[in-house]
Write a protein that holds these residues in place. Structure first.
Motif, short mmCIF file in Angstrom:
data_model
loop_
_atom_site.label_atom_id
_atom_site.label_comp_id
_atom_site.label_asym_id
_atom_site.label_seq_id
_atom_site.Cartn_x
_atom_site.Cartn_y
_atom_site.Cartn_z
N ALA A 10 53.49 22.68 65.41
CA ALA A 10 53.65 22.45 66.49
C ALA A 10 54.29 23.45 67.63
CB ALA A 10 54.17 20.99 66.66
N GLN A 13 51.97 26.55 67.84
CA GLN A 13 50.81 26.44 68.70
C GLN A 13 51.25 26.28 70.20
OE1 GLN A 13 48.18 23.29 67.54
NE2 GLN A 13 48.27 24.22 65.26
N ASN A 14 52.53 26.01 70.49
CA ASN A 14 53.23 25.51 71.56
C ASN A 14 54.46 26.38 72.08
OD1 ASN A 14 51.25 23.13 72.46
ND2 ASN A 14 52.16 22.60 70.34
N ALA A 58 55.80 15.69 74.67
CA ALA A 58 54.98 16.66 74.20
C ALA A 58 54.67 16.63 72.78
CB ALA A 58 55.73 18.08 74.47
N ARG A 61 51.96 13.71 72.43
CA ARG A 61 50.85 14.07 73.14
C ARG A 61 50.16 15.01 72.20
NH1 ARG A 61 47.76 13.31 77.99
NH2 ARG A 61 46.13 14.60 77.77
N TRP A 62 51.00 15.99 71.53
CA TRP A 62 50.23 17.02 70.57
C TRP A 62 49.64 16.10 69.43
CZ3 TRP A 62 51.49 18.59 65.43
CH2 TRP A 62 50.71 19.68 65.08
N ALA A 67 46.82 18.56 71.65
CA ALA A 67 47.06 19.67 72.94
C ALA A 67 48.10 18.98 73.49
CB ALA A 67 45.90 20.14 73.69
N ILE A 68 49.09 19.84 74.43
CA ILE A 68 49.91 19.28 75.22
C ILE A 68 49.43 19.40 76.78
CG2 ILE A 68 52.41 19.50 76.25
CD1 ILE A 68 53.25 20.53 73.41
#
Length: 257
Positions: A10, A13-14, A58, A61-62, A67-68
């Motif tokens: 996570a 990716q973010n 966040a 949501r992920w 995705a955020i």
């Protein structure tokens, strides 16, 4: 998936969102750490509390959507629920202090005013808060925390449903917490205590805080970055755990229907 691997995935990716949050918290920590007073403590509580809620949002949501995205109505619903759960954690201890001494002990400045420089009184206040809030925090995470990811799913969902989900997933949440955020928090806390003496020794070796305290500010900023990253990672783990628990409980509910 292993909670460590999933939380790291996570973050990777973010990474842009994570970097913004880490830098924002670190930049704020350094000047605010040099200020004291009730007003400053309230500012710290609001700012850093808001950042923690953003990380929880966040992370949930992920897990739920892959995705955020910041959906304002769902974000507001999430924030309200997070504040309610936080009140459940802190209110009992504060009610005790109000009834016992006639004042709250929510902020460090409140504790300083109540203790009036008495180290034993200050220690007893912190122990009461730590034990009470620690026990309630565990109960909230185990039984009520799935109420947070439910805020991001369409449809009505009350706190009673959250308790029912919590009863189904209590073992899952407890086991994942004991291999993820709990040991991480313990390790980081120990390192934070040890690093305090190391920083002092480093400043002495370098010749003091430097003109304009630039050495102290530079080291403080680096320590703030490390602390912010660790804090965000721990909150992200919690968000992933409660979101997975929510999905697991919903699957079990649908299977039993």
């Amino acid at each position: 998936m292993n909670i460590w691997k999933e939380s790291l995935a996570a973050l990777r990716q973010n990474w842009r969102i994570a970097l913004i949050l880490v830098l924002a918290e670190a930049f704020l920590k350094v000047p605010l750490s040099m200020m004291t007073g009730v007003g400053v403590d309230w500012v710290k509580l609001v700012i850093f509390g808001a950042l923690q809620i953003l990380v929880l949002y966040a992370g949930c949501r992920w897990v739920l959507y892959g995705a955020i995205r910041f959906d304002l109505p769902k974000l507001l619903k999430f924030v309200v629920r997070a504040l309610i759960l936080q009140l459940l954690i802190i209110l009992p201890a504060q009610l005790y202090f109000v009834l016992d001494v006639g004042s709250i002990a929510l902020l460090p400045s409140h504790v300083a005013i109540l203790s009036q420089g008495d180290a034993e009184v200050e220690k007893s206040i912190y122990w009461i808060k730590a034990l009470t809030e620690g026990a309630l925090r565990c109960a909230v995470i185990l039984l009520l925390a799935t109420w947070l990811p439910a805020a991001l799913i369409s449809g009505s969902d009350g706190i009673v449903q959250a308790v029912r989900r919590g009863r189904r997933t209590i073992c899952y949440v407890a086991s994942r917490s004991l291999i993820g955020p709990v040991p991480f928090w313990i390790l980081f806390s120990v390192l934070a205590v040890v690093s305090g003496d190391a920083v002092i020794d480093l400043l002495i070796t370098l010749g003091g805080v430097g003109e304009g305290m630039y050495r102290w500010l530079s080291i403080g900023f680096v320590m703030g970055l490390i602390g912010s990253l660790a804090g965000i990672w721990i909150m992200l783990m919690i968000a992933i755990i409660v979101s997975r628990a929510y999905l697991q409980a919903e699957d079990q509910h649908r299977a039993s229907c």
